[in-house]
Design an enzyme around this catalytic site. Sequence first.
Site, PDB file in Angstrom:
ATOM      1  N   LYS A 127       0.845  -1.198   0.000  1.00  0.00           N
ATOM      2  CA  LYS A 127       0.000   0.000   0.000  1.00  0.00           C
ATOM      3  C   LYS A 127       0.876   1.242   0.000  1.00  0.00           C
ATOM      4  O   LYS A 127       2.060   1.210   0.383  1.00  0.00           O
ATOM      5  CB  LYS A 127      -0.946   0.025   1.197  1.00  0.00           C
ATOM      6  CG  LYS A 127      -0.248   0.083   2.583  1.00  0.00           C
ATOM      7  CD  LYS A 127       0.162   1.462   3.030  1.00  0.00           C
ATOM      8  CE  LYS A 127       0.837   1.458   4.393  1.00  0.00           C
ATOM      9  NZ  LYS A 127       1.460   2.755   4.749  1.00  0.00           N
TER      10      LYS A 127
ATOM     11  N   ASP B 223      -2.517  -1.225  10.301  1.00  0.00           N
ATOM     12  CA  ASP B 223      -2.602  -1.326   8.846  1.00  0.00           C
ATOM     13  C   ASP B 223      -3.224  -2.625   8.354  1.00  0.00           C
ATOM     14  O   ASP B 223      -3.460  -2.778   7.153  1.00  0.00           O
ATOM     15  CB  ASP B 223      -1.199  -1.194   8.217  1.00  0.00           C
ATOM     16  CG  ASP B 223      -0.689   0.235   8.211  1.00  0.00           C
ATOM     17  OD1 ASP B 223      -1.456   1.152   8.564  1.00  0.00           O
ATOM     18  OD2 ASP B 223       0.487   0.436   7.858  1.00  0.00           O
TER      19      ASP B 223
END
Length: 294
Positions: free
Chosen positions: A12, A137
């Site tokens: 990401k 996350d």
Amino acid sequence: MTSSLQLRSFAKINWTLDVLYKRDDGFHELRTIYQTVSLHDTIKLNSTSGEIQVICDDPRVPAGETNLAHKAAIALREATGTGAGVRIEIQKRIPVAGGLGGGSSNAAATLMGLVRLWGLKVAEVELLELGAGLGSDVPLFLIGGTLLGVGRGEEVYPIEQCESRDIALVNPGVEVSTAEAYTRLSRLTMHRGALTMPFALLAAKGIRELPLRVRNDLEDAVLPAHPEIAEVKRRLLSTGARPALMSGSGATVYGVFDNSVTLKQALAEMRGLGFWAEGVRTINRQEYQRTIFE
């Protein structure tokens, strides 16, 4: 129930990362826009009689109980009461401690894979709760695409998706401690409001049409301590990136380019300087969910 599976564990970037204040629980209140991209590790899961084992081809990644994928397997087993085991093999391509969420992605992929490998029935909300307990996350990687993250970043909401096929990821080869980055930032005075909402509204117009406004508050703490990261950002901008920004707490910097020609030129220059550099594209939610199982 199958005996083995192979998954893609995607990376990401953060389109924006606004650090608002330190909370009573010691964490910082965040507003961030996450984006999954095409760079990925490979996770291989093989059933065992009960043992949970992690093997990784990168010696910097812990193989024991401190590995986040190992913790994910334990958490899922405890939550469901299964006695099944697994051998988790991780082939790394995402830079370690690079601000790209590699460890969290490995944990999320492991959770999704084990639900299938072990033949479990787990509600999505329960899986998200397990992910949030593992790390801030992790939940984003259970959904994929473009997401708004609030709280510690663990509370995620799908938003209008941004698309770009020409993104450079560049890492100067240093590791940045996330905890140290936040500690340094806490010593600075932050007066700015969050950029997340304006970005979310603009995203619907398409990333190529924007002089894209991005911001990462952690750059204020990390770049002065790691001038090599600042140099990567400067060089990406000089090669035509619009914009260039550190992802997460670093050390990886991404640059968005107008076309594949300038992207390839930038990658060649960065590699010539000895930096790790990779060209990637955004992965939307539909593709993410469709391709995570190989």
